[in-house]
Design a protein around this motif. Structure first.
Motif, PDB file in Angstrom:
ATOM      1  N   ILE A   4       0.812  -1.341   0.061  1.00 38.04           N
ATOM      2  CA  ILE A   4       0.046  -0.035   0.096  1.00 38.04           C
ATOM      3  C   ILE A   4       0.834   1.159   0.104  1.00 38.04           C
ATOM      4  O   ILE A   4       1.510   1.487   0.753  1.00 38.04           O
ATOM      5  CB  ILE A   4      -1.091   0.046   1.257  1.00 38.04           C
ATOM      6  CG1 ILE A   4      -1.720  -1.341   1.259  1.00 38.04           C
ATOM      7  CG2 ILE A   4      -1.857   1.083   1.130  1.00 38.04           C
ATOM      8  CD1 ILE A   4      -2.588  -1.544   2.595  1.00 38.04           C
TER       9      ILE A   4
ATOM     10  N   ASP B  32      -8.374   7.583   4.378  1.00 35.53           N
ATOM     11  CA  ASP B  32      -7.944   7.886   5.968  1.00 35.53           C
ATOM     12  C   ASP B  32      -9.325   8.107   6.374  1.00 35.53           C
ATOM     13  O   ASP B  32      -9.765   9.219   6.276  1.00 35.53           O
ATOM     14  CB  ASP B  32      -7.144   8.843   6.103  1.00 35.53           C
ATOM     15  CG  ASP B  32      -6.153   8.552   7.188  1.00 35.53           C
ATOM     16  OD1 ASP B  32      -6.465   8.108   8.244  1.00 35.53           O
ATOM     17  OD2 ASP B  32      -4.841   8.929   7.222  1.00 35.53           O
TER      18      ASP B  32
ATOM     19  N   ARG C 203      -7.927   3.324   6.262  1.00 37.72           N
ATOM     20  CA  ARG C 203      -7.057   3.408   6.999  1.00 37.72           C
ATOM     21  C   ARG C 203      -7.682   4.208   8.257  1.00 37.72           C
ATOM     22  O   ARG C 203      -8.215   5.461   7.915  1.00 37.72           O
ATOM     23  CB  ARG C 203      -5.633   3.976   6.678  1.00 37.72           C
ATOM     24  CG  ARG C 203      -4.689   4.015   7.782  1.00 37.72           C
ATOM     25  CD  ARG C 203      -4.865   5.418   8.464  1.00 37.72           C
ATOM     26  NE  ARG C 203      -3.606   5.646   9.307  1.00 37.72           N
ATOM     27  CZ  ARG C 203      -3.221   6.695   9.957  1.00 37.72           C
ATOM     28  NH1 ARG C 203      -3.999   7.620  10.007  1.00 37.72           N
ATOM     29  NH2 ARG C 203      -2.026   6.879  10.898  1.00 37.72           N
TER      30      ARG C 203
ATOM     31  N   GLN D 188       1.243   5.105   0.522  1.00 34.63           N
ATOM     32  CA  GLN D 188       0.632   6.136   1.102  1.00 34.63           C
ATOM     33  C   GLN D 188       0.962   7.687   0.453  1.00 34.63           C
ATOM     34  O   GLN D 188       2.155   7.865   0.185  1.00 34.63           O
ATOM     35  CB  GLN D 188       0.998   6.190   2.803  1.00 34.63           C
ATOM     36  CG  GLN D 188       0.378   7.241   3.418  1.00 34.63           C
ATOM     37  CD  GLN D 188       0.925   7.841   5.027  1.00 34.63           C
ATOM     38  OE1 GLN D 188       1.896   7.097   5.363  1.00 34.63           O
ATOM     39  NE2 GLN D 188       0.296   8.891   5.368  1.00 34.63           N
TER      40      GLN D 188
ATOM     41  N   TRP E 164      -3.169   4.439  -0.285  1.00 33.81           N
ATOM     42  CA  TRP E 164      -4.023   5.157   1.066  1.00 33.81           C
ATOM     43  C   TRP E 164      -3.616   6.677   1.057  1.00 33.81           C
ATOM     44  O   TRP E 164      -2.582   7.182   0.843  1.00 33.81           O
ATOM     45  CB  TRP E 164      -3.209   4.482   2.333  1.00 33.81           C
ATOM     46  CG  TRP E 164      -3.269   5.559   3.409  1.00 33.81           C
ATOM     47  CD1 TRP E 164      -4.129   6.457   3.747  1.00 33.81           C
ATOM     48  CD2 TRP E 164      -2.261   5.432   4.821  1.00 33.81           C
ATOM     49  NE1 TRP E 164      -3.882   6.977   5.007  1.00 33.81           N
ATOM     50  CE2 TRP E 164      -2.624   6.299   5.605  1.00 33.81           C
ATOM     51  CE3 TRP E 164      -1.245   4.473   4.757  1.00 33.81           C
ATOM     52  CZ2 TRP E 164      -2.018   6.467   6.808  1.00 33.81           C
ATOM     53  CZ3 TRP E 164      -0.419   4.877   6.181  1.00 33.81           C
ATOM     54  CH2 TRP E 164      -0.805   5.881   7.073  1.00 33.81           C
TER      55      TRP E 164
ATOM     56  N   CYS F 111       3.141  -0.899   4.034  1.00 29.27           N
ATOM     57  CA  CYS F 111       2.898   0.420   3.494  1.00 29.27           C
ATOM     58  C   CYS F 111       4.113   1.268   3.241  1.00 29.27           C
ATOM     59  O   CYS F 111       5.009   1.018   3.949  1.00 29.27           O
ATOM     60  CB  CYS F 111       2.320   1.308   4.648  1.00 29.27           C
ATOM     61  SG  CYS F 111       0.514   1.164   4.861  1.00 29.27           S
TER      62      CYS F 111
ATOM     63  N   MET G 141      -7.726   3.177  -0.829  1.00 28.51           N
ATOM     64  CA  MET G 141      -8.123   3.252   0.653  1.00 28.51           C
ATOM     65  C   MET G 141      -7.960   4.837   1.079  1.00 28.51           C
ATOM     66  O   MET G 141      -6.918   5.360   0.484  1.00 28.51           O
ATOM     67  CB  MET G 141      -7.213   2.532   1.544  1.00 28.51           C
ATOM     68  CG  MET G 141      -7.014   0.997   0.912  1.00 28.51           C
ATOM     69  SD  MET G 141      -5.744  -0.119   1.873  1.00 28.51           S
ATOM     70  CE  MET G 141      -6.911  -0.585   3.364  1.00 28.51           C
TER      71      MET G 141
END
Length: 551
Positions: free
Chosen positions: A21, A108, A208, A23, A59, A377, A106
């Motif tokens: 993933i 937050d 997340r 970020q 993410w 991540c 994804m």
């Protein structure tokens, strides 16, 4: 042609297990309109970089409407996009393009607290009898006017702020402009779960969950006990913060959270192949809590604690200790590991201050991370080997750093803009004369354009190693078994469905020799590390690695 979330996920409902993933901190990824701040259109334009890297998902840190006191982690509307970042239409376009590139998305979710500018809080603070009066954590003062108990804020000082309208204190685990929601109230839970459905219907593949263990507080508002000095750990808060002086058993980590997480998971299960990862912020019980939250298949798919985000130097013994502690605390659980994120000093600087060959160090750390048991991540810029930026006090934006300067310089040093083009204005991040945070010269020299196509670069190493990782399911899905080795050598096997892989790492700046375990081992290629095997002995160069398959 756009690929729907359903179609993207249908082939593997377990896609999150072992996923990589990437970020994105949206303020700092790509500015599309020249205002010096990154945005959703900018992220969409740079998705091919992430696809070429080989990540499975992205993410995206918060992009919701916010007064930006904590740069988006203070949400004033959970179901919209802050105009600074674009619009809901821009988000829909981002989703469609990510899915076209077979990247899952994804986002937050920050639901332990909101902004004090959220309509819910504005109504809640207006009186003690309004419909949302109990949507936040309110309490009367002690007889002498002081706060209800000794709870502390992570950002410094008491976790209670006085409101003159209600003549009560409200709780805030973070800034006083981030009041804590009262999840003991079922109406609050229902409203938050409606937020979850809103974004799932827009096509996100998961979430997340920020500060997942902060959702509930002790109804009796009991004081936290003191924590013995030898038990204090600065992984959740910096060492200069008295937050570390307490054992946080009443202001967070409450057992009521388990039932809420089951409700949350039931909503995820209304949609196909959705996954969530929870951030567990606790220095004493982090792995134990991860075990609780990921057990039983009815709560979180995965969580992460702060063991690999802490200042503690990474050694072979430390890696084995963390993985074995996780296995003991969460035998049914699944971890999501990271070495860097938007809240901590970048790991190349955090662990490599004395390392001479930073590129070799960065490459080895990536290979260690990407061969751990669990999901992974990667934080933006990590694939370039970026170091922590040194931000002058005059340029600081982070309230955390301003509060504790100079002993703790805050989080701006890991949040500086992404560097794309070494020859362009602001390294291709923005056309603005001044971006929201300055870009260090040493980062400009490590831009994507400076590394792309150069076989020995950190960027090309990440691409190559991610491709190597995809060739072996044991790296993503398998178990892990640690082997005895010299103190500077990290040795383990990854095992899955008959595949048995050997991983050796020389975590030192001098060459070492390691013995090949007994058995029929085939040396693996394509990972980018050079090691020599002769007569059952592996010569590992400084910061080197070796991989082999049994049988």
């Amino acid at each position: 042609m756009s690929i729907s979330a359903e179609a993207l996920s249908a082939s593997d409902k377990d896609w999150w297990r072992g996923a990589v993933i990437y970020q994105i901190y949206p303020r700092s990824y790509q500015d599309s309109n020249g205002d010096g701040i990154g945005d959703l259109k900018g992220i969409t334009a740079r998705l091919p970089h992430i696809a070429a890297l080989g990540a499975d998902a992205i993410w995206i840190s918060p992009f919701f409407p916010s007064p930006m006191r904590d740069f988006g982690y203070d949400v004033s509307n959970y179901c919209d996009v802050d105009p600074m970042f674009g619009s809901l239409s821009d988000f829909d376009t981002l989703i469609a393009e990510a899915h076209r590139l077979r990247i899952k998305v994804m986002i937050d979710l920050v639901i332990s607290h909101s902004s004090d500018q959220h309509a819910w809080f504005i109504e809640s603070r207006s009186s003690r009898v309004n419909p949302k009066a109990d949507w936040y954590v309110w309490a009367d003062a002690r007889p002498d006017g002081t706060p209800p108990n000794n709870w502390l804020s992570i950002f410094g000082g008491s976790a209670w702020a006085w409101d003159p309208t209600r003549m009560q204190y409200f709780m805030h685990n973070f800034l006083s402009s981030q009041p804590d929601l009262n999840l003991h109230n079922p109406e609050v839970q229902d409203a938050l779960l409606d937020v979850v459905r809103f974004w799932l219907k827009r096509g996100v593949n998961g979430f997340r969950l920020d500060t997942i263990n902060f959702y509930f507080h002790d109804r009796e508002l009991r004081d936290n006990p003191a924590l013995a000095p030898e038990r204090r750990n600065a992984s959740t808060a910096p060492a200069v913060n008295p937050y570390n002086f307490q054992e946080h058993i009443y202001d967070k980590n409450r057992p009521e959270n388990l039932d809420f997480l089951k409700r949350f998971r039931a909503v995820l299960d209304e949609f196909p192949a959705i996954a969530a990862v929870g951030e567990v912020g606790d220095s004493q019980r982090g792995l134990e809590i991860v075990g609780e939250y990921t057990s039983g298949g009815d709560k979180m798919q995965m969580c992460y604690a702060f063991e690999f985000l802490a200042p503690d130097h990474l050694t072979p013994a430390r890696v084995a200790e963390v993985q074995q502690a996780f296995s003991a605390a969460a035998p049914e659980g699944w971890a999501c590991w990271a070495f860097s994120n938007h809240d901590v000093v970048r790991h190349v600087s955090r662990w490599g201050a004395e390392v001479m060959d930073r590129d070799a160090f960065a490459k080895q750390l990536s290979a260690i991370l990407l061969t751990q048991r669990g999901s992974v991540c990667i934080y933006q810029g990590e694939e370039l080997g970026l170091t922590e930026a040194d931000i002058a006090f005059a340029d600081l934006q982070d309230p955390y750093g301003i509060q504790f300067w100079p002993e703790f310089k805050g989080r701006d040093g890991c949040r500086t803009p992404m560097v794309w083009d070494e020859h362009a204005l602001q390294s291709g991040f923005s056309t603005a004369d001044r971006p929201w945070l300055p870009i260090p010269v040493e980062h400009q020299l490590r831009a994507v354009s400076a590394q792309q196509g150069h076989e020995g670069s950190v960027l090309e190493h990440y691409r190559r190693f991610l491709a190597f990782r995809r060739q072996h399911a044991a790296f993503a899905k398998g178990d892990i078994a640690f082997l005895d080795a010299a103190p500077e050598v990290l040795a383990y096997e990854r095992l899955h469905d008959g595949e048995r892989l050997l991983c050796l790492f020389n975590m030192s700046d001098a060459p070492v020799a390691a013995g090949l375990p007994a058995g029929d081992w085939q040396v693996l290629e394509g990972h980018g590390f050079d090691s020599t095997l002769r007569d059952g002995t592996i010569d590992l160069p400084a910061w080197g690695a070796f991989f082999a398959r049994h049988g």
